[in-house]
Design a protein around this motif. Structure first.
Motif, PDB file in Angstrom:
ATOM      1  N   ARG A 214       1.204  -1.243  -0.127  1.00 27.02           N
ATOM      2  CA  ARG A 214      -0.240  -0.214  -0.164  1.00 27.02           C
ATOM      3  C   ARG A 214       0.430   1.208  -0.041  1.00 27.02           C
ATOM      4  O   ARG A 214       0.119   2.303  -0.695  1.00 27.02           O
TER       5      ARG A 214
ATOM      6  N   ALA B 254       3.588   0.985  -1.244  1.00 27.15           N
ATOM      7  CA  ALA B 254       4.575   1.705  -2.439  1.00 27.15           C
ATOM      8  C   ALA B 254       3.761   2.321  -3.133  1.00 27.15           C
ATOM      9  O   ALA B 254       3.309   3.373  -4.500  1.00 27.15           O
ATOM     10  N   MET B 255       2.416   2.032  -3.432  1.00 31.16           N
ATOM     11  CA  MET B 255       1.361   1.981  -4.506  1.00 31.16           C
ATOM     12  C   MET B 255       1.255   3.861  -4.117  1.00 31.16           C
ATOM     13  O   MET B 255       1.129   4.211  -5.422  1.00 31.16           O
TER      14      MET B 255
ATOM     15  N   ARG C 159       3.275   5.938  -2.848  1.00 33.49           N
ATOM     16  CA  ARG C 159       4.403   6.554  -3.475  1.00 33.49           C
ATOM     17  C   ARG C 159       4.476   6.986  -4.923  1.00 33.49           C
ATOM     18  O   ARG C 159       4.490   8.283  -5.750  1.00 33.49           O
ATOM     19  N   ARG C 160       3.844   5.533  -5.308  1.00 34.79           N
ATOM     20  CA  ARG C 160       3.805   5.519  -7.285  1.00 34.79           C
ATOM     21  C   ARG C 160       2.374   6.890  -7.726  1.00 34.79           C
ATOM     22  O   ARG C 160       2.676   7.554  -8.542  1.00 34.79           O
ATOM     23  N   MET C 161       1.096   6.277  -6.639  1.00 28.97           N
ATOM     24  CA  MET C 161       0.194   7.107  -7.199  1.00 28.97           C
ATOM     25  C   MET C 161       0.417   8.918  -7.056  1.00 28.97           C
ATOM     26  O   MET C 161       0.708   9.562  -7.642  1.00 28.97           O
ATOM     27  N   GLN C 162       1.638   9.363  -5.881  1.00 26.42           N
ATOM     28  CA  GLN C 162       1.987  10.555  -5.836  1.00 26.42           C
ATOM     29  C   GLN C 162       2.533  10.974  -6.773  1.00 26.42           C
ATOM     30  O   GLN C 162       2.440  12.110  -6.992  1.00 26.42           O
ATOM     31  N   ARG C 163       3.921  10.321  -7.421  1.00 25.18           N
ATOM     32  CA  ARG C 163       4.694  10.440  -8.370  1.00 25.18           C
ATOM     33  C   ARG C 163       3.951  11.385  -9.257  1.00 25.18           C
ATOM     34  O   ARG C 163       4.178  11.430 -10.009  1.00 25.18           O
ATOM     35  N   ARG C 164       2.727  10.181  -9.660  1.00 28.30           N
ATOM     36  CA  ARG C 164       1.424  10.361 -10.885  1.00 28.30           C
ATOM     37  C   ARG C 164       1.191  11.568 -10.769  1.00 28.30           C
ATOM     38  O   ARG C 164       1.336  12.046 -11.405  1.00 28.30           O
TER      39      ARG C 164
ATOM     40  N   GLU D  24       2.049  14.441  -9.575  1.00 27.47           N
ATOM     41  CA  GLU D  24       2.760  15.599  -9.291  1.00 27.47           C
ATOM     42  C   GLU D  24       3.135  15.704 -11.024  1.00 27.47           C
ATOM     43  O   GLU D  24       3.360  16.615 -11.196  1.00 27.47           O
ATOM     44  N   ARG D  25       3.517  14.704 -11.663  1.00 31.39           N
ATOM     45  CA  ARG D  25       3.792  14.483 -13.003  1.00 31.39           C
ATOM     46  C   ARG D  25       3.052  15.378 -13.479  1.00 31.39           C
ATOM     47  O   ARG D  25       2.920  16.179 -14.140  1.00 31.39           O
TER      48      ARG D  25
END
Length: 107
Positions: free
Chosen positions: A79, A81-82, A84-89, A91-92
């Motif tokens: 959860r 890791a997911m 963090r991945r969604m946060q980076r997405r 932010e992009r």
């Protein structure tokens, strides 16, 4: 050679068919510890047997508890890791939107 049997290799394993033990010549007569009976011996043996039978159950329960804890930790890590991945997405996507807005304002 007609040997009846030895201690290591008895003629038969049935105690009723074996020759009775002879008293030792090295010990004086009556030196052996007398037989005694204890009232709780059978019950304590029974309890010990019950406890011994429950040991695999307790081990299995502890093993399952450990496995469940490991699975929960793994789920939490997934959860995180997911997230963090969604946060980076996100932010992009935010940066793309800002860039697009800046480009629109500049023209």
């Amino acid at each position: 050679m007609n040997t009846l049997g030895t201690i290591d290799r008895p003629l038969t394993h049935d105690p009723k068919k074996q020759a009775p033990m002879k008293p030792s010549t090295h010990e004086p007569a009556g030196s052996a510890i007398p037989d005694f009976t204890t009232s709780g011996a059978t019950e304590s043996r029974q309890n010990r047997t019950r406890e011994m039978q429950l040991i695999p159950e307790a081990l299995a329960r502890a093993h399952m508890h450990d496995r469940l804890r490991e699975a929960e930790q793994e789920r939490r890590a997934m959860r995180l890791a997911m997230a963090r991945r969604m946060q980076r997405r996100a932010e992009r996507a935010s940066m793309r939107a800002r860039r697009a807005l800046a480009m629109a304002v500049m023209q």
